[in-house]
Each structure stands twice: as structure tokens, then as C-alpha cells.
Scaffold this active site. Structure first.
Site, PDB file in Angstrom:
ATOM      1  N   ASP A 207       0.987  -1.031   0.060  1.00 54.95           N
ATOM      2  CA  ASP A 207      -0.047  -0.119  -0.141  1.00 54.95           C
ATOM      3  C   ASP A 207       0.829   1.335   0.172  1.00 54.95           C
ATOM      4  OD1 ASP A 207      -2.241  -1.637   0.340  1.00 54.95           O
ATOM      5  OD2 ASP A 207      -2.112  -1.572   2.470  1.00 54.95           O
TER       6      ASP A 207
ATOM      7  N   ARG B  93      -5.303  -2.234  -4.066  1.00 52.78           N
ATOM      8  CA  ARG B  93      -6.346  -2.958  -3.521  1.00 52.78           C
ATOM      9  C   ARG B  93      -7.249  -1.840  -2.822  1.00 52.78           C
ATOM     10  NH1 ARG B  93      -4.399  -5.741   2.251  1.00 52.78           N
ATOM     11  NH2 ARG B  93      -2.976  -4.063   3.096  1.00 52.78           N
TER      12      ARG B  93
END
Length: 536
Positions: free
Chosen positions: A378, A441
Site C-alpha cells: 500500500d 487494493r
């Protein structure tokens, strides 16, 4: 859509008739106001709380003006935020858990920012008159974009507060904030669905906004580039040896570029460009020559929000030829190199190096050009309206058992105007990457991420994207898309089959994610002297 236009049209006409001195003899003003409030509130996600909170406010029964109704919605949201802030103070006095106390400290800062933002929104409406329809909607449309951006940030501030907690504590805090989160969402919806529709269908409003013109700011910036306000140097050849000391000279809410030249060197310090520090420019000698470094991380006790080596909150911040690093390794989990919560912030030829959560694009409008971003999990995340152009995005080898995910976008409300947009960039490995690597994501239920006209390297898995929870298909409310990418990892043939993922979009849809429509970039990026591309 048509239903809302009819509602808004009726409200606008009612205001105009009232201003012209025509009084209805068949309708009670209180009844008319109540109907208008109910009509406007139908556009929100929480119409019941919208109607009850606004109609109970003193003076609400005297207006049918959708703009005045919106102003009241801001006031009730501010009142609710103030109540929650007091509750958080009380809650903090009852706990001795250091992690909870640190998260509560973050919440207090975030709520203060939220209150300031709502107040700034109210101030910006002083010259905004819904009864004066004009033939040009440009200035009023820009203000609506500002308001939608600012209120999206207030939504983000509250969600960031909640994200600082886990388990039962999270549920307790979330329950205490239900009213404030709903009321903020209501105000955001009124901007996005009511005031914007009123502009689009009636041509806009007369609006006298006193702005510092782009050309004027560019001239000042060019002059100041040649003569910095202050120089920082590790070797003592400048006025200061630390960036933090130099920032103390920035006047509060400064309207012109304040340039801090930082000579080549590694600066081991934690820097914060505070919210009152406007128009700060940090100018270095190169993205790998002038480097700010730190190592705060989640494992060592820092919150994600406060782990950043460099924090930016002051509006219209610019960084050029700078490097930002978090040296905490992959086993330290969340460890941010830079967090930007600054509206209209620009980063040009900068590097951001870390592992998990390298670059926190937290909130508001941001633009990155010709930058390097390095990380693992991330490593570009947050809920800003952010565009990356001509950047090098470089996944690196994570710790064993981890997969790389380039992005994690945090939009929680359908009326936010946020998202991560990556344009004309390259995705290539930083080192010998053997781990599975994905474009991103979806962190939250309305996560929005677009890769367009970029070169995607072969290390990206053919699925392209990864679910947030293993084996759980993300909700259809997310908006993930790809557009005209190239490279060995760009084929969409084997991509995920999610209802919220689009393997391709039309040219007209892609234009919505350009610099001008998405972040209103032509209004503020040129003042920095930095160019941007129009992507179609």
C-alpha cells in the site's frame, strides 16, 4: 437526476420570487421552508438526520433558499464535531493505554482541522448569492469544486480518526461519531448534488471572489527562485542547519511563495509544515542529494498518521528536487516517508522511499510530477484527489510472505471527489522483486483508482488487483479502471472479475480524470512554474 433538478428549480424560483417582494397568500412561510429543507435533504444519504438537524436550527423556518439551507447544514455539522471533540477529551481522561491515547491525540488534531475547514467553507460563501443567476458559471463552479474538496477532507479526517483504533475501542469511537459523520456527509451531498446541479442548470451565480491571480503568483515565484528567503545547510553555510528552524520564519497564512533552499545533505529530522504555513516552497539540490530521513513506525509505537518523516498541512505547498525517506524496514509495518494533508500541494522531481505506506496522500488536492515512489505494501495510499504524471513507481522486495500493492485508496462516501490517478508513468522494480505485485487494493467501499497511459512492467501479476480481504470480492461501489496502458504487465485479459473494476474506459470517461477537471489544476499548478500534461 431530473427529480433533483425539478426540486432545485422550485427552490431557486421561490427564492427569486421572495426577493422580488411577491408574497404567497396560500402558503405559510414555515410550511414552504419545511418543504424546501425536506426536498434538499432527499439528495443526501441520511435524509432523516438532515431534515431533523436543519429544521431544528434557529432561523431555518425563515428560508427556502438552498444555499442558506446548506449554510445551516455546515453549522449543525460544526456543532456535532464540537460535541464529539469534547467526548474524545473525556474518553482520553479515562484510559491509560498508550496506543489509545496516541490515537486520541490524532483525533483531536483531525477534529480541529475539520472544524477549521467547515468554518473556512462558511467564510467562502460570503459573496455567494443563489438569487443572482448569471450567464457565466466559471467562478461559482470553482467554488463548488473547492467546497466539495474541503468537505471530502472533513469526511476523511473523521475516518482517519476511526482508523486509529481497533476492536471494541474502534466500535465505541465509531458509535460516538455517528451523528457527526452523517451530518458531514449530508453537507457534502448538498454541495455535490444540489448546489452543483443548480449551477449546471441555471448557468451559475454572480460571485466576487478575491483571489491571488495565477500570473501574479508565478511572477513572484520566479523572482523568489532566484533569491530564496532562507537557506538551510548541514555545513553551516546557510542561515540554519535544520528545515524546522527555517520554517519558524514563515508568516502565518502567508500569501506569497516563501522559498526555503535546502542544500545537499541528509537531514535527520521530523519536519512539519503546519496548517498556518501557506505558500511554502522547499527547494533542494536533487531528489537523492537533499534528503530528509526518519524511522518512525507502527511497531515502535507511532500511529500511521504521525509516523511520517515529513508532514505537510499548509495549503499551496511545493517541493522541488527533494527526497523523503523512512528507513524503518519491512518488518516495522506502517512507516510513512511523507504525508500531505495540504490543499493544492505540488511535488516536482522528488523521491519518496520506504516500505509499507511510503507516501500518504491523505486529503485534499495534490499533484506529483517526475517523482520516484518506492515501497512495498500500500505504498501510495490515502483519500486525496491526487494525480501522478511522468513518475517512476517502483515496488521493492517486501518481507517474506507479503505481496506488493502499489495503491490503497480510502474513499468512503459516494459524493467525495477523491481518488488516485496515475498517468503517463512507469511501474518497474526497484530491486529484485520476486513477490507477487499488484496495482492496488480497495481500502474503503468507494475506493477510486485509475491507471492510464502508463507503462506497466512484467512484475505486475496478471490479475492486476488484489482484494482487501482475502477471497472477498470488493463491493460494486469501488471504481477501479485502466486506460491505454502499455508494457508487459498491461494486458487486461486475465484481470480480476470484480463488479467495480473496468478493464477499459472511454476517452470521455478518461478526460474526467485529467488535471483540470479532477483537481482544477489550471487554477493553481501554473503559479508554481511547473507544467502539467493534458491526458486524453
Amino acid at each position: 437526476m431530473l427529480f433533483l433538478i425539478i426540486i432545485i428549480s422550485g427552490a431557486a424560483i421561490a427564492v427569486m420570487v421572495h426577493r422580488q417582494g411577491t408574497n404567497s397568500t396560500t402558503q405559510n412561510p414555515t410550511t414552504s421552508s419545511s418543504s424546501s429543507i425536506k426536498a434538499v435533504c432527499e439528495a443526501t444519504r441520511y435524509p432523516n438526520s438532515c431534515f431533523s438537524s436543519i429544521s431544528s436550527k434557529e432561523g431555518a423556518n425563515k428560508t427556502s433558499n438552498p444555499l442558506e439551507i446548506f449554510k445551516i447544514s455546515l453549522q449543525v455539522a460544526m456543532n456535532s464535531l464540537s460535541n464529539v471533540s469534547s467526548w474524545l477529551n473525556s474518553y482520553k481522561s479515562q484510559t491509560k493505554d498508550k496506543n489509545i491515547m496516541a490515537a486520541l491525540d490524532d483525533c483531536q488534531e483531525l477534529f480541529a482541522d475539520a472544524m477549521d475547514t467547515l468554518n473556512d467553507s462558511l467564510v467562502s460563501l460570503q459573496d455567494f448569492d443563489v438569487a443572482k443567476l448569471s450567464s457565466s458559471s466559471s467562478s461559482s463552479s470553482l467554488l463548488i469544486s473547492d467546497l466539495q474538496t474541503w468537505l471530502s477532507a472533513v469526511v476523511t479526517y473523521q475516518e482517519t480518526c476511526i482508523d486509529g483504533f481497533e476492536g471494541d475501542t474502534r466500535r465505541t469511537v465509531e458509535a460516538a461519531m455517528v451523528n457527526s459523520t452523517q451530518l458531514t456527509s449530508n453537507s457534502l451531498a448538498i454541495v455535490a448534488k444540489v448546489l452543483r446541479l443548480l449551477i449546471e442548470n441555471f448557468g451559475g451565480f454572480n460571485l466576487n471572489r478575491k483571489l491571488l491571480q495565477v500570473d501574479e503568483r508565478r511572477v513572484v515565484f520566479e523572482e523568489m527562485k532566484l533569491k530564496p528567503n532562507v537557506t538551510v545547510a548541514k555545513d553551516g553555510s546557510g542561515e540554519f542547519k535544520s528545515i524546522t528552524k527555517a520554517l519558524e520564519l514563515v508568516p502565518k497564512k502567508n500569501m506569497f511563495p516563501f522559498v526555503i533552499y535546502v542544500k545537499e545533505g541528509v537531514y535527520s529530522e521530523y519536519v512539519e509544515v503546519e496548517k498556518s504555513m501557506w505558500n511554502v516552497t522547499i527547494l533542494g539540490d536533487g531528489m537523492y542529494k537533499t534528503v530528509v530521513t526518519g524511522s518512525k513506525n507502527k511497531v515502535a509505537g507511532s500511529t500511521t498518521f504521525k509516523s511520517a518523516t515529513f508532514i505537510v498541512s499548509g495549503r499551496r505547498f511545493t517541493a522541488i528536487n527533494m527526497g523523503f525517506v523512512n528507513t524503518a524496514g519491512p518488518d516495522k509495518h506502517q512507516a510513512v516517508a511523507l504525508r500531505s494533508s495540504a490543499d493544492q500541494s505540488v511535488f516536482y522531481r522528488c523521491s519518496f522511499v520506504g516500505f509499507q505506506d511510503t507516501l500518504y496522500t491523505h486529503s485534499l488536492r495534490q499533484y506529483y510530477r517526475e517523482c520516484d515512489i518506492v515501497g512495498t505494501v500500500d505504498f501510495i495510499f490515502g483519500d486525496a484527489s491526487v494525480i501522478f504524471q511522468n513518475c517512476r513507481i517502483m515496488p521493492r522486495q517486501p518481507m517474506q510472505g507479503q505481496a506488493n500493492t502499489i495503491t490503497a485508496q480510502g474513499r468512503i462516501d459516494p459524493n467525495e471527489n477523491t481518488g488516485i490517478v496515475i498517468q503517463a508513468s512507469t511501474i518497474s522494480p526497484f530491486d529484485n522483486v520476486t513477490a507477487d505485485t499488484y496495482l492496488g487494493r480497495p481500502w474503503k467501499v468507494y475506493a477510486t483508482t485509475i491507471f492510464m497511459r502508463s507503462v506497466i512492467g512484467e512484475m505486475v501479476d496478471k490479475l492486476g488487483w488484489l482484494e482487501w480481504e482475502e477471497y472477498v470480492v470488493p463491493p460494486k461501489t469501488i471504481d477501479y479502471a485502466e486506460y491505454h496502458n502499455t508494457g508487459p504487465g498491461s494486458s487486461v485479459a486475465g484481470r480480476v472479475n470484480w463488479p467495480g473494476y473496468r478493464p477499459s474506459i472511454t476517452g470521455n470517461e478518461a478526460k474526467k480524470f485529467g488535471v483540470d477537471p479532477f483537481i482544477q489544476g489550471s487554477q493553481w499548478i501554473p503559479s508554481t512554474g511547473i507544467s502539467f500534461d493534458t491526458i486524453s
